[in-house]
Design an enzyme around this catalytic site. Structure first.
Site, PDB file in Angstrom:
ATOM      1  N   CYS A 114      50.001  32.777  32.580  1.00 19.17           N
ATOM      2  CA  CYS A 114      48.557  32.827  32.344  1.00 19.17           C
ATOM      3  C   CYS A 114      48.173  33.239  30.931  1.00 19.17           C
ATOM      4  CB  CYS A 114      47.925  33.774  33.362  1.00 19.17           C
ATOM      5  SG  CYS A 114      48.422  33.399  35.058  1.00 19.17           S
ATOM      6  N   HIS A 260      41.279  33.705  30.903  1.00 18.73           N
ATOM      7  CA  HIS A 260      42.088  33.003  31.894  1.00 18.73           C
ATOM      8  C   HIS A 260      41.317  32.954  33.209  1.00 18.73           C
ATOM      9  CE1 HIS A 260      45.081  31.996  34.805  1.00 18.73           C
ATOM     10  NE2 HIS A 260      45.141  33.219  35.299  1.00 18.73           N
ATOM     11  N   ASN A 290      42.905  27.674  39.701  1.00 22.72           N
ATOM     12  CA  ASN A 290      43.653  28.431  38.707  1.00 22.72           C
ATOM     13  C   ASN A 290      44.868  27.596  38.304  1.00 22.72           C
ATOM     14  OD1 ASN A 290      45.507  30.115  37.392  1.00 22.72           O
ATOM     15  ND2 ASN A 290      45.045  31.897  38.659  1.00 22.72           N
TER      16      ASN A 290
END
Length: 333
Positions: A114, A260, A290
């Site tokens: 991430c 993120h 995500n």
């Protein structure tokens, strides 16, 4: 010499997994519950024979077409992935061949999740400022769906597959300013796939189903959500403050924050803790999920379409590792 982002594109696989699909698989999870908690309505999933490298190639080709980039201008490839096609050779080398780039082109992979996009910008800037490269193809690509157990309703509701491609160059629309980076490997086991690599090469076949009907196995992705949440709330505010400090800026100097895109619940906690106004805080995950190292470039791409990329923009990536990184982009008004 300075380093800039000159163009960004992204690629999504064809298969879509909607909240309705998840509700059909897991009747105890209704659509409203999923959407309100994680802020995601659908996510894209790679096909069984589609790899992260396949998607990386597609993202790069989109970048070349959408930004009128001559392949001959690329002199380095940076490829961020945690789902490589092979342990060796380096996927970036294969990507060079697939794209038909010059053999004089440097190429390397790096393994980050991430925080990967921010770290990649730091690597690319270093290559440009040192004179090693002038036009860097920076690609992120993940197929986390292949690491998820079919009964893992929590993680299947969050993660989607995607790839992004950025051109980092000596000119462009967004100057890359100074960085703050950090690592705490003591949190490694809170987000991990334990088997498959050199330490535990064979599958453990140790699947357990807990009292909530959630699967736990060394052979699939494990995420200790509460620990990840605590790490994020502790580290990200400090990261943002450090990024502002190293760039000689204050909150009032920032036009937009792009973090993120972990999940809506986490992002809202961070926004409120940092006292960032909603209009300064860009969220784009509802229709993609995500996508790990691709969340920030996808968000930047969409913010650009909405004409929101101007002035000073804080980027912050954080997660698996633990690893975190931030920088400021100075965009043309």
């Amino acid at each position: 010499m300075k380093a800039y982002i000159k163009g960004i594109s992204y690629f999504l696989p064809e298969e879509v997994l909607t909240n309705e699909d998840l509700s059909n698989i897991f009747p105890e999870w209704n659509v409203e519950k999923i959407s309100s908690k994680v802020g995601i309505s659908k996510r894209f999933v790679s096909s069984p024979n589609q790899t992260a490298l396949d998607m990386a190639e597609s993202a790069a080709q989109k970048l070349f077409v959408e930004n009128n980039i001559e392949k001959s201008s690329i002199d380095f490839i940076l490829y961020c992935t945690q789902s490589p096609d092979y342990f060796l050779p380096t996927s970036a080398c294969i990507l060079q061949d697939r794209l038909g780039l010059a053999t004089e082109c440097g190429a390397l992979d790096f393994n980050l999740g991430c925080s990967g996009y921010v770290y990649g910008l730091a690597l690319a800037k270093g290559l440009i400022l040192s004179g090693v490269a002038r036009n860097i193809l920076f690609v992120t690509s993940e197929t986390y769906s292949k690491y998820l157990h079919p009964q893992d309703k929590r993680n299947r509701s969050i993660f989607g597959d995607a790839a992004s491609a950025s051109l980092i160059s000596t000119d462009g629309f967004a100057e890359i300013l100074n960085f703050d980076l950090g690592t705490d490997g003591s949190g490694a086991e809170n987000l991990i796939v334990k088997t498959g690599a050199a330490k535990n090469k064979e599958k453990a076949e140790d699947l357990l189903i807990d009292e909530h009907q959630d699967p736990h196995s060394s052979d699939y992705l494990f995420m200790e959500g509460s620990e990840i949440f605590s790490f994020t709330l502790q580290r990200v505010p400090e990261l943002v403050n450090n990024v502002l400090t190293v760039n000689g800026m204050k909150n009032e100097d920032i036009d937009l924050y792009v973090f993120h895109q972990a999940n809506k619940y986490m992002l809202e906690h961070l926004r409120k803790k940092l006292k960032i106004a909603p209009e300064q805080f860009y969220i784009y995950m509802e229709n993609v999920g995500n996508t790990v190292s691709s969340t920030i470039p996808i968000a930047l791409c969409e913010a650009n379409k909405e004409e929101k990329l101007f002035g000073n923009i804080v980027l912050a990536g954080f997660g698996v590792g633990y690893s975190w990184g931030g920088t400021v982009l100075k965009c043309r008004k």
